[in-house]
Write a protein that holds these residues in place. Structure first.
Motif, PDB file in Angstrom:
ATOM      1  N   PRO A 100       2.364  14.091 -37.837  1.00  0.00           N
ATOM      2  CA  PRO A 100       1.307  15.109 -37.790  1.00  0.00           C
ATOM      3  C   PRO A 100       0.755  15.341 -39.200  1.00  0.00           C
ATOM      4  O   PRO A 100       1.523  15.435 -40.156  1.00  0.00           O
ATOM      5  CB  PRO A 100       2.010  16.351 -37.260  1.00  0.00           C
ATOM      6  N   GLY A 101      -0.571  15.403 -39.333  1.00  0.00           N
ATOM      7  CA  GLY A 101      -1.184  15.604 -40.640  1.00  0.00           C
ATOM      8  C   GLY A 101      -0.976  17.031 -41.132  1.00  0.00           C
ATOM      9  O   GLY A 101      -1.077  17.981 -40.364  1.00  0.00           O
ATOM     10  N   VAL A 102      -0.662  17.184 -42.408  1.00  0.00           N
ATOM     11  CA  VAL A 102      -0.524  18.523 -42.982  1.00  0.00           C
ATOM     12  C   VAL A 102      -1.804  18.814 -43.756  1.00  0.00           C
ATOM     13  O   VAL A 102      -2.161  18.081 -44.672  1.00  0.00           O
ATOM     14  CB  VAL A 102       0.697  18.591 -43.917  1.00  0.00           C
ATOM     15  N   GLY A 103      -2.506  19.862 -43.382  1.00  0.00           N
ATOM     16  CA  GLY A 103      -3.783  20.172 -44.021  1.00  0.00           C
ATOM     17  C   GLY A 103      -3.605  20.896 -45.348  1.00  0.00           C
ATOM     18  O   GLY A 103      -2.530  21.383 -45.666  1.00  0.00           O
ATOM     19  N   THR A 104      -4.676  20.931 -46.141  1.00  0.00           N
ATOM     20  CA  THR A 104      -4.679  21.732 -47.367  1.00  0.00           C
ATOM     21  C   THR A 104      -5.995  22.496 -47.404  1.00  0.00           C
ATOM     22  O   THR A 104      -6.912  22.180 -46.663  1.00  0.00           O
ATOM     23  CB  THR A 104      -4.638  20.849 -48.636  1.00  0.00           C
ATOM     24  N   LEU A 105      -6.067  23.504 -48.248  1.00  0.00           N
ATOM     25  CA  LEU A 105      -7.325  24.218 -48.391  1.00  0.00           C
ATOM     26  C   LEU A 105      -8.302  23.347 -49.176  1.00  0.00           C
ATOM     27  O   LEU A 105      -7.912  22.606 -50.075  1.00  0.00           O
ATOM     28  CB  LEU A 105      -7.091  25.537 -49.125  1.00  0.00           C
TER      29      LEU A 105
END
Ligand code: PHE
Length: 335
Positions: A100-105
């Motif tokens: 699963p991709g981990v998002g960032t701001l």
């Protein structure tokens, strides 16, 4: 009784081992262990067994009950295991999975959050206004006459009904003064739009941060102190500043601010526009409010505005502003 029990054990365990599904299994449980089941019936028959035989028959009865219970449990596990196996049939569980991709701001959001945090420490509150604006809020109330080049159709996105995409966040100065009385201390981050040719350093939509401070006795020294403190917090204590006289219709005097800081590449960079709120702006707000809440004889104020995109580009060494809106995971995942 002994042979009856032996026969029962053999019959029950065979039937249970052959049960095709959970329903069949439950029927067998009822048949042997239920309230009127076979083993239960034999237990009741114990009272007729000769006293001398009771211990032996009782033990045997318990063994049969335990054997049938165990057979039921085993068959149930086996049926479950079969169901699992069927569910995974044809699935190669040794294949690598999809992480699963981990998002960032977004980098501009990160810079914005830091900027907002610093202004909040100085007591500034967040304000906002609509992106789709009236000419009044974008220009007239900001002392920008009809023949000003910013109002040119080639520079601004107009709608058929005369409204427009705001060309700067200074509109929020007017929106805020329309609804609140002084003293006022706000910042207003948000999108601004201009009909710019899109290239490596220009987008038709960019992000600005507006500030407005209105109180008694506010001076240019307050303006300089506020902006210098803010930019030093953001870009480091080595930041140097130049306030160059400039012109904006809605501030008088007006300045452009240049900054030099190692975090920003050590070169002089134009970063902000600012000035003391022009009394004409207070007067147009008063006219709109139908009162004299912003009496220019009593209140003074400063305003400033700067763009975040270019600062984010320099801070994160982004060579092309279009990366910010391309929505490319390979770019965004780096922040
Ligand atoms: N609105 C001006 C711009 O977009 C910046 C500015 C804001 C100047 C507030 C003075 C005071 O260029």
């Amino acid at each position: 009784m002994d042979s009856q029990l032996d026969q029962l054990r053999a019959e029950a365990t065979a039937a249970i081992a052959a049960a095709a599904d959970e329903t069949a299994l439950e029927q067998l449980r009822v048949k042997y262990l239920g309230q009127s089941g076979a083993i239960t019936a034999l237990s009741k028959g114990m009272k007729d067994v000769a006293p001398a035989d009771k211990p032996r028959v009782g033990k045997l009865l318990n063994e049969v009950r335990a054997a049938v219970t165990a057979a039921l449990d085993n068959r149930k596990s086996a049926l479950l295991a079969n169901a699992d196996k069927a569910a995974f049939a044809g699935v190669d569980v040794t294949l690598p999975g999809i992480a699963p991709g981990v998002g960032t701001l977004h980098p501009i959001t990160q810079l914005l959050d830091r900027a907002v945090g610093i202004f909040r420490r100085m007591g500034f509150a967040l304000a906002d206004g609509p992106d789709i604006e009236t000419e009044f809020h974008c220009f007239d109330a900001l002392n920008t006459p009809a023949d000003h080049p910013a109002r040119n159709e080639q520079d601004t996105f107009y709608f058929d009904d005369g409204r427009l995409l705001r060309t700067h966040t200074s509109t929020v100065q007017i929106r805020t003064m329309e609804t609140s009385a002084p003293p006022i201390r706000i910042i207003a981050p948000g999108a601004a739009y201009r009909r710019d040719e899109i290239d490596a350093t220009h987008l038709a939509q960019f992000t600005q941060m507006e500030g407005l401070y209105v109180d008694e006795g506010v001076s240019v020294a307050d303006l300089k102190g506020t902006l210098e403190f803010f930019f030093r917090e953001l870009f480091g204590p080595d930041a140097q500043f130049r306030f160059r006289p400039h012109f904006f219709p809605f501030t008088e005097p007006s300045y452009e601010v240049d900054i030099k800081a190692s975090a920003l590449g050590g070169k002089w960079l134009e970063i902000a526009g600012c000035g003391m709120v022009d009394p004409a702006v207070f007067e147009s707000v008063n006219a709109r409010r139908c009162d004299t809440a912003f009496d220019p004889e009593k209140w003074t104020g400063f305003a400033f505005g700067f763009g975040l995109d270019r600062l984010a580009m320099i801070l994160s060494t982004v060579p092309d502003i279009r990366y910010f809106t391309a929505n490319d995971q390979r770019f965004l995942a780096q922040f």
